[in-house]
Each structure stands twice: as C-alpha cells, then as structure tokens.
Design a protein around this motif. Sequence first.
Motif, mmCIF file in Angstrom:
data_model
loop_
_atom_site.group_PDB
_atom_site.id
_atom_site.type_symbol
_atom_site.label_atom_id
_atom_site.label_comp_id
_atom_site.label_asym_id
_atom_site.label_seq_id
_atom_site.Cartn_x
_atom_site.Cartn_y
_atom_site.Cartn_z
ATOM 1 N N LEU A 255 20.462 49.652 8.904
ATOM 2 C CA LEU A 255 19.127 49.871 8.997
ATOM 3 C C LEU A 255 18.375 48.800 7.746
ATOM 4 O O LEU A 255 17.425 48.581 7.815
ATOM 5 C CB LEU A 255 18.753 51.268 8.894
ATOM 6 N N ASN A 256 19.168 48.983 6.824
ATOM 7 C CA ASN A 256 18.706 48.321 5.471
ATOM 8 C C ASN A 256 18.591 46.974 5.960
ATOM 9 O O ASN A 256 17.654 46.006 5.045
ATOM 10 C CB ASN A 256 19.702 48.551 4.261
ATOM 11 N N GLN A 257 19.736 46.155 6.546
ATOM 12 C CA GLN A 257 19.499 44.730 7.166
ATOM 13 C C GLN A 257 18.312 44.552 7.804
ATOM 14 O O GLN A 257 17.568 43.589 7.786
ATOM 15 C CB GLN A 257 20.879 44.412 7.669
ATOM 16 N N LEU A 258 18.121 45.512 8.639
ATOM 17 C CA LEU A 258 16.927 45.301 9.631
ATOM 18 C C LEU A 258 15.502 45.535 9.111
ATOM 19 O O LEU A 258 14.530 44.920 9.301
ATOM 20 C CB LEU A 258 16.996 46.256 10.730
ATOM 21 N N VAL A 266 9.424 46.273 13.116
ATOM 22 C CA VAL A 266 10.829 46.804 12.938
ATOM 23 C C VAL A 266 11.211 46.749 11.417
ATOM 24 O O VAL A 266 11.673 48.034 11.183
ATOM 25 C CB VAL A 266 11.636 45.583 13.473
ATOM 26 N N ALA A 267 10.802 46.139 10.673
ATOM 27 C CA ALA A 267 11.340 46.397 9.262
ATOM 28 C C ALA A 267 10.695 47.735 8.623
ATOM 29 O O ALA A 267 11.334 48.587 7.918
ATOM 30 C CB ALA A 267 10.553 45.342 8.174
ATOM 31 N N ASN A 268 9.202 47.984 8.857
ATOM 32 C CA ASN A 268 8.962 49.391 8.217
ATOM 33 C C ASN A 268 9.368 50.555 9.201
ATOM 34 O O ASN A 268 9.752 51.632 8.077
ATOM 35 C CB ASN A 268 7.283 49.251 8.747
ATOM 36 N N GLN A 269 9.798 50.444 10.341
ATOM 37 C CA GLN A 269 10.491 51.683 10.874
ATOM 38 C C GLN A 269 12.081 51.623 10.418
ATOM 39 O O GLN A 269 12.516 52.814 10.230
ATOM 40 C CB GLN A 269 10.546 51.758 12.421
ATOM 41 N N TRP A 350 12.305 48.376 19.898
ATOM 42 C CA TRP A 350 12.529 47.154 19.074
ATOM 43 C C TRP A 350 13.274 46.298 20.080
ATOM 44 O O TRP A 350 13.497 45.063 19.616
ATOM 45 C CB TRP A 350 13.829 47.648 18.142
ATOM 46 N N LEU A 351 13.700 46.626 21.338
ATOM 47 C CA LEU A 351 14.549 45.646 22.225
ATOM 48 C C LEU A 351 13.601 44.372 22.368
ATOM 49 O O LEU A 351 13.997 43.202 22.164
ATOM 50 C CB LEU A 351 14.764 46.368 23.478
ATOM 51 N N PRO A 352 12.377 44.368 22.735
ATOM 52 C CA PRO A 352 11.607 43.186 22.883
ATOM 53 C C PRO A 352 10.990 42.337 21.942
ATOM 54 O O PRO A 352 11.184 41.216 21.785
ATOM 55 C CB PRO A 352 10.108 43.545 23.918
ATOM 56 N N LEU A 353 10.972 42.974 20.634
ATOM 57 C CA LEU A 353 10.858 42.252 19.254
ATOM 58 C C LEU A 353 12.324 41.985 18.737
ATOM 59 O O LEU A 353 11.861 40.763 18.191
ATOM 60 C CB LEU A 353 10.386 43.582 17.921
#
Length: 439
Positions: A255-258, A266-269, A350-353
Amino acid sequence: MQQSPSVMAFTDSRCFRSWSRHSLVGLAAAALAGLAPAEEAAGPEGGLRFSGFGSLGVTHTSAPAGWGFRRELTQPGRDETWSADVDSRLGLQLNYSLGSRFELVAQVIGKRRALYARDGDALEWAYAAWRPDAHWTLRLGRVNLDTFLMADYRNVGYGFTAARPPVELYGMLPTALDGADVGRSWLDGDTQWRVKLMAGTASIGDPQTTVPSRVRRLFGAMLSRDEGGLLLRGSAARTRIDIDLSGAQPIVEGLNQLAVLPIPAVANQARQLSARLGTAGIWTTFLELGVRQELADWQWSVEAVHIDAAPLIKQSSVYATVGRHLGDWTPFIGYGRTRDGMPVQPEPAWLPLLSPLLGPSAAAQAQSVAAAVVANVNGTRVQQAGWSVGLRWDFHPQAALKLQWDRMHIGQAGSGLWTRASGQPSAARVATAVVDFMF
C-alpha cells in the motif's frame, strides 16, 4: 472456609428476604476479589482463605449464518445455534493475609478463551496488597482494571442482575491490568469517597489471531462517590495500543508503494488504507461515567464510555438497566448501544486506473488486496444496539437462576462485536439460561 463479616452477612438467608441482598452483592463480590478493607479481610493473625464462584449457562443464538456470538473481547465467537460455553465459567481464589496490612491474592478463572490466549491468562488476578492504614491500599501485580462500574465483579455472575454484562460496552474492554494501583477511601459524613491511580499493561487482540496485541503505558484515574445507595463514578485513562503487524507487513508495504504513484485517487486511498491497517502504536484516550442506585424495591444503572483510538476506532457506548425486586424474583430490562465514529471505508475501484500503468494482472492483484484490507478495516467497526429483558430468581442464598432474551440490531459495517461476520446490516436474537453461584 473462614469468611469476612461482609461475606457472612451476604450469605445469611435472612438478607434474601429483602432488596438489601442486592445492595450487598457488590460488597460480597469485592470481598471475594480480595478488595475488602484490611480489617474485614483477616484478623490480626492473618491466614489463608479459599472462595470461588461460577456460572453454568446455555445460549440459543439466531443470527446470520456463520456469525459468532461472544460475550467479551477475550472470547472466540460461537456460530452454533446452541452453546454451553459463552457464559459458563469457574473461578477459584486464594487470599493469604499476613496480619491486617499485607495480603496476597490469586484468582484463576476457567472459561473459553481466544486462540491467542496463553496458559497464564487463566490467572486473572495475582497481586500483593499493602494497607498502611484504613484509608490507603497499594496493589502490585495483575489486578482488576478499575475503569468501569463492574470492574470488581465482572466475572462473578452472581454479583449482577442480568445474565452477562452488556456486550455493547463490556464486550470491548480488557479485564486485567499488569501493573499497580494505589487507592484511597474516606468518609465525609454519610458519603463514601474513593480515588484510585493505576498504571500498567494489558493484552487485547482479535479472537481469530494467534498473537495478542498489547495496551502499553496505561495511566488512569478513578473517582467515585457513594451515598444513600447512589453511586457516582468516573474514570479516565491514556494508553498506547501496540498491534502485531507481522502478518500484515507485506500488505502495508504494498500500500505504501501504491501511495507514491502519480495517480491521485489511488495514492490517497492507499495512504488511508495503510493508516487504518498499519498503525502500530496508537495513542488512545478512554473516558467513563457511571451511575448506579439502589432503592427499596428498585435498582438501576447507567454507564457511558468513549474510546478514541483514531485511526483504528473511535467508539461511544452506553447502556442502561433497571430491575424491580418482587420477593425472590427480579424482572429487569436493559438497553445498550455502541457507535463507531470512524467512517466506513469504501472499496476502491483501482482496476481501470492501474491497468494502463501496471498491467491487467498487477492491477487485479492490487484491487484484490485493497478489497481484503477494506473488509478487514470495516470488520472492526461496531454499530450495534440491543434490548434485553429477563428474570432473576434467587432460589438459594448463594445461587440464582437467570433467564434473558436479547434482540440486537447491527448496522452497515458494524459487526465488530461478532466473529466471521459480514458487513451487511442484520438482526440477531440470543436467549440465555444461566445459573450463577458462589461458595
């Protein structure tokens, strides 16, 4: 068995002809727990005393398939319709007094415990007490955590009217403190005052895990006022919850890498999920207010607790009970509710992003991990309210039969008091028959 004056008065059958036996329940439980004043605990010669208590109960639970009902945090849930070990327990206690000032207390409770429990957890209390005079008491070792109304007798079913302490509040609280406390009590006219300071650690944990988490650096205080059968008390504590994250560390790192990807949504979530799942040291504030009154034929109590352990939990709980004495029978009714102030975590899309950046396979894996984390986070939330009605029958000077029926409403993503529960809003019903006794 040598008994203190308070216990002898409590077990005298004449006491059970009036409501006064309920007024003495707390005193009897406190004496059983080794909390009576030094003058009552033993004579000047001291000595060894043995006492005990127990509960034999059976529950019938009607809940969604797979949901496990539990009475307290240290207990795994039972998803069977019928169960005989939710409330059943046996407690044995030894008090060894060295004169009127020093006492050693050990209490062992046999009951069903969670997977993370160690053999030593059966030793609920093990402490040394020193009373330099009639007002002061210092205890060192494993003591009861005196931050709620039923702290002295939470496991002594005979000491309270209902089948069990209200799960909406007591189902989330630890029972014992490894550390020390110092208390002072005094009379001001007809008013009994008590103040206590405490410090230490305690074990907590998810019933499905094998490694407990710890409540560390706990510092708390309690103040109570008792006059004419009306008890007012309040407590506050500050502590740090250290959660074992060894199993979740790879997920937290992912999660930290994302969270550093150039995709803001994605980064905020990912940062939010990492904070909710991966915070190891959470400073927590605990506040409690309680009221209990015993009248000629009535007894009622109200207690409220607020726990702020953001970003993990932020819960407010309250319950109220009232009972009326009719000879040896006591019908009662109660209501409990708990609410979590932390928001429901939505499942990311997140899949489409992520697919254009990471590829379909990696994006699907990230989506799957996010869904699991969201389910875990929302699974700790508690949104529950319930009504209880019941009847207590004191058929023996040291034994009582209780019948109780509970109806509970669980809100969306609010099933944290249950095990293996879905996040869907649901209703549950629990019927209980239990015999509580002391010896």
